[in-house]
Design a protein around this motif. Structure first.
Motif, PDB file in Angstrom:
ATOM      1  N   GLN A 115       0.837  -1.184   0.000  1.00  0.00           N
ATOM      2  CA  GLN A 115       0.000   0.000   0.000  1.00  0.00           C
ATOM      3  C   GLN A 115       0.881   1.245   0.000  1.00  0.00           C
ATOM      4  O   GLN A 115       2.022   1.206   0.417  1.00  0.00           O
ATOM      5  N   ARG A 116       0.312   2.333  -0.457  1.00  0.00           N
ATOM      6  CA  ARG A 116       1.036   3.593  -0.389  1.00  0.00           C
ATOM      7  C   ARG A 116       0.991   4.142   1.030  1.00  0.00           C
ATOM      8  O   ARG A 116       0.003   4.004   1.736  1.00  0.00           O
ATOM      9  N   ALA A 117       2.070   4.775   1.400  1.00  0.00           N
ATOM     10  CA  ALA A 117       2.146   5.338   2.744  1.00  0.00           C
ATOM     11  C   ALA A 117       1.293   6.595   2.843  1.00  0.00           C
ATOM     12  O   ALA A 117       1.073   7.307   1.872  1.00  0.00           O
ATOM     13  N   ASP A 118       0.803   6.851   4.034  1.00  0.00           N
ATOM     14  CA  ASP A 118       0.081   8.079   4.335  1.00  0.00           C
ATOM     15  C   ASP A 118       0.910   8.846   5.356  1.00  0.00           C
ATOM     16  O   ASP A 118       1.988   8.403   5.754  1.00  0.00           O
ATOM     17  N   GLN A 119       0.432  10.003   5.768  1.00  0.00           N
ATOM     18  CA  GLN A 119       1.105  10.783   6.806  1.00  0.00           C
ATOM     19  C   GLN A 119       0.241  10.839   8.045  1.00  0.00           C
ATOM     20  O   GLN A 119      -0.984  10.939   7.949  1.00  0.00           O
ATOM     21  N   ARG A 140      -7.596  26.697   9.994  1.00  0.00           N
ATOM     22  CA  ARG A 140      -8.548  25.581   9.943  1.00  0.00           C
ATOM     23  C   ARG A 140      -7.853  24.254  10.235  1.00  0.00           C
ATOM     24  O   ARG A 140      -8.394  23.392  10.934  1.00  0.00           O
ATOM     25  N   ILE A 141      -6.649  24.093   9.705  1.00  0.00           N
ATOM     26  CA  ILE A 141      -5.908  22.856   9.946  1.00  0.00           C
ATOM     27  C   ILE A 141      -5.576  22.707  11.427  1.00  0.00           C
ATOM     28  O   ILE A 141      -5.758  21.640  12.028  1.00  0.00           O
ATOM     29  N   LEU A 142      -5.094  23.786  12.047  1.00  0.00           N
ATOM     30  CA  LEU A 142      -4.741  23.728  13.466  1.00  0.00           C
ATOM     31  C   LEU A 142      -5.966  23.449  14.333  1.00  0.00           C
ATOM     32  O   LEU A 142      -5.913  22.642  15.266  1.00  0.00           O
ATOM     33  N   LYS A 143      -7.083  24.106  14.032  1.00  0.00           N
ATOM     34  CA  LYS A 143      -8.301  23.891  14.811  1.00  0.00           C
ATOM     35  C   LYS A 143      -8.815  22.462  14.637  1.00  0.00           C
ATOM     36  O   LYS A 143      -9.322  21.850  15.588  1.00  0.00           O
ATOM     37  N   LEU A 144      -8.681  21.932  13.429  1.00  0.00           N
ATOM     38  CA  LEU A 144      -9.110  20.557  13.165  1.00  0.00           C
ATOM     39  C   LEU A 144      -8.293  19.568  13.993  1.00  0.00           C
ATOM     40  O   LEU A 144      -8.842  18.645  14.613  1.00  0.00           O
ATOM     41  N   ALA A 159     -11.843  15.958   5.464  1.00  0.00           N
ATOM     42  CA  ALA A 159     -12.358  17.072   6.266  1.00  0.00           C
ATOM     43  C   ALA A 159     -12.255  18.404   5.532  1.00  0.00           C
ATOM     44  O   ALA A 159     -13.055  19.315   5.776  1.00  0.00           O
ATOM     45  N   LEU A 160     -11.268  18.515   4.634  1.00  0.00           N
ATOM     46  CA  LEU A 160     -11.060  19.762   3.885  1.00  0.00           C
ATOM     47  C   LEU A 160     -11.067  19.468   2.386  1.00  0.00           C
ATOM     48  O   LEU A 160     -10.059  19.649   1.699  1.00  0.00           O
ATOM     49  N   PRO A 161     -12.187  19.010   1.852  1.00  0.00           N
ATOM     50  CA  PRO A 161     -12.224  18.622   0.438  1.00  0.00           C
ATOM     51  C   PRO A 161     -12.051  19.820  -0.494  1.00  0.00           C
ATOM     52  O   PRO A 161     -12.453  20.941  -0.173  1.00  0.00           O
ATOM     53  N   LYS A 162     -11.398  19.548  -1.618  1.00  0.00           N
ATOM     54  CA  LYS A 162     -11.227  20.542  -2.683  1.00  0.00           C
ATOM     55  C   LYS A 162     -10.412  21.754  -2.242  1.00  0.00           C
ATOM     56  O   LYS A 162     -10.524  22.838  -2.824  1.00  0.00           O
ATOM     57  N   LEU A 163      -9.587  21.590  -1.210  1.00  0.00           N
ATOM     58  CA  LEU A 163      -8.715  22.671  -0.759  1.00  0.00           C
ATOM     59  C   LEU A 163      -7.259  22.231  -0.867  1.00  0.00           C
ATOM     60  O   LEU A 163      -6.937  21.068  -0.622  1.00  0.00           O
ATOM     61  N   GLU A 164      -6.382  23.153  -1.236  1.00  0.00           N
ATOM     62  CA  GLU A 164      -4.952  22.852  -1.356  1.00  0.00           C
ATOM     63  C   GLU A 164      -4.298  22.957   0.025  1.00  0.00           C
ATOM     64  O   GLU A 164      -3.528  23.872   0.313  1.00  0.00           O
ATOM     65  N   TRP A 165      -4.615  21.989   0.882  1.00  0.00           N
ATOM     66  CA  TRP A 165      -4.179  22.064   2.272  1.00  0.00           C
ATOM     67  C   TRP A 165      -2.742  21.595   2.479  1.00  0.00           C
ATOM     68  O   TRP A 165      -2.126  21.906   3.502  1.00  0.00           O
ATOM     69  N   ASP A 170       2.614  22.006   5.072  1.00  0.00           N
ATOM     70  CA  ASP A 170       4.075  22.048   5.018  1.00  0.00           C
ATOM     71  C   ASP A 170       4.604  23.306   5.696  1.00  0.00           C
ATOM     72  O   ASP A 170       5.616  23.267   6.415  1.00  0.00           O
ATOM     73  N   THR A 171       3.919  24.429   5.487  1.00  0.00           N
ATOM     74  CA  THR A 171       4.328  25.679   6.138  1.00  0.00           C
ATOM     75  C   THR A 171       4.207  25.571   7.655  1.00  0.00           C
ATOM     76  O   THR A 171       5.098  25.995   8.398  1.00  0.00           O
ATOM     77  N   LEU A 172       3.112  24.987   8.127  1.00  0.00           N
ATOM     78  CA  LEU A 172       2.919  24.810   9.568  1.00  0.00           C
ATOM     79  C   LEU A 172       3.996  23.899  10.163  1.00  0.00           C
ATOM     80  O   LEU A 172       4.482  24.129  11.271  1.00  0.00           O
ATOM     81  N   ARG A 173       4.367  22.875   9.409  1.00  0.00           N
ATOM     82  CA  ARG A 173       5.415  21.970   9.889  1.00  0.00           C
ATOM     83  C   ARG A 173       6.754  22.693   9.985  1.00  0.00           C
ATOM     84  O   ARG A 173       7.482  22.563  10.979  1.00  0.00           O
ATOM     85  N   LYS A 174       7.090  23.467   8.957  1.00  0.00           N
ATOM     86  CA  LYS A 174       8.358  24.197   8.955  1.00  0.00           C
ATOM     87  C   LYS A 174       8.408  25.240  10.067  1.00  0.00           C
ATOM     88  O   LYS A 174       9.482  25.546  10.595  1.00  0.00           O
ATOM     89  N   ASN A 175       7.244  25.789  10.424  1.00  0.00           N
ATOM     90  CA  ASN A 175       7.190  26.807  11.472  1.00  0.00           C
ATOM     91  C   ASN A 175       7.038  26.212  12.870  1.00  0.00           C
ATOM     92  O   ASN A 175       6.873  26.941  13.851  1.00  0.00           O
ATOM     93  N   GLY A 176       7.077  24.883  12.958  1.00  0.00           N
ATOM     94  CA  GLY A 176       7.084  24.241  14.263  1.00  0.00           C
ATOM     95  C   GLY A 176       5.737  24.060  14.928  1.00  0.00           C
ATOM     96  O   GLY A 176       5.671  23.782  16.130  1.00  0.00           O
TER      97      GLY A 176
END
Length: 245
Positions: A115-119, A140-144, A159-165, A170-176
């Motif tokens: 299977q393909r890996a997920d995160q 929205r991602i943080l609140k979710l 949970a966030l369909p049709k959005l480029e989340w 990636d930005t949230l991850r880089k910012n800790g």
């Protein structure tokens, strides 16, 4: 495929990518925490382009074919999923039939494991409310994640369909704000059911039957008689696929 002959722990591995269209293997560095744990036939998680995918270790190598190689991210299990004979067979199939190596290796992997890996995405910082200046999608991602806890990428997608989340993630991850880890879904393995047939009458009784006794239609009766004769010759239940062959 050049294998490593050094007595020290191997530093690099030749890995087959578990994507059907990939026609060759790739070299990866073995991180320090995995040295001594890998062996040919192990299932691993590796970066491949913009994806994170499964791969199978084919062999250890002394030197990679390029100066800068990516690292194997994770070892899924220290138990091998393929034997040396299966690895050799997959390489032979690819060589003799000109089929992609990835497709040949995938044929050997037990059903449900490939299977393909997920995160898995988890919060790192605690907060009451996201910063006011943060872009709406990042909020929205943080609140979710705060409301539901750690989530897989597929769950965020639903949970966030049709959005480029993913870019916001990636930005949230880089910012800790959060961390990600490659995971694989649970293996989708279920019992295999095989339909079989076996005589409920003594085999000698079949010899006394004729086609007309089995059906009014001659063709149907003859076909049924042949099936009974086949079953009479077998001491054990017969797979339906043999009967229909």
């Amino acid at each position: 495929m050049e294998t490593s002959s050094s007595t020290q722990a191997p530093q690099f591995a030749d890995v087959s990518i578990n994507l059907a269209h990939i026609d060759r293997s790739y070299h990866y560095a073995i991180p320090e925490e995995l040295q001594g744990k890998l062996q040919p036939g192990c299932l691993v998680v590796v970066p491949f382009g913009k994806q994170v995918v499964q791969g199978v270790v084919l062999a250890f190598i002394d030197q990679p074919e390029v100066p800068h190689v990516l690292e194997i991210q994770e070892l899924i299990s220290e138990e091998t999923v393929l034997t040396p004979a299966q690895l050799a067979l997959a390489e032979w199939l690819a060589r003799e039939t000109f089929a992609p190596l990835g497709a040949c290796v995938s044929l050997m992997i037990p059903n449900g494991l490939s299977q393909r890996a997920d995160q898995l995405i988890s919060l790192v910082r605690d907060f009451d409310e996201p910063p006011a200046e943060m872009p709406p999608l990042q909020k929205r991602i943080l609140k979710l994640l705060k409301a539901r806890g750690s989530l897989r990428g597929g769950q965020i997608e639903r949970a966030l369909p049709k959005l480029e989340w993913r870019r916001s993630l990636d930005t949230l991850r880089k910012n800790g704000w959060l961390k990600t880890k490659s995971i694989l879904p649970p293996a989708r393995i279920s019992p295999k059911t095989v339909r079989t047939a076996q005589l409920s009458i003594p085999p000698k009784a079949v010899a006394a039957l004729d086609a007309q006794a089995l059906s009014r239609r001659t063709e149907t009766g003859e076909r049924r008689l042949k099936v009974l004769q086949l079953l009479a010759q077998e001491a054990f239940p017969v797979d339906f696929s043999w009967i229909y062959a």
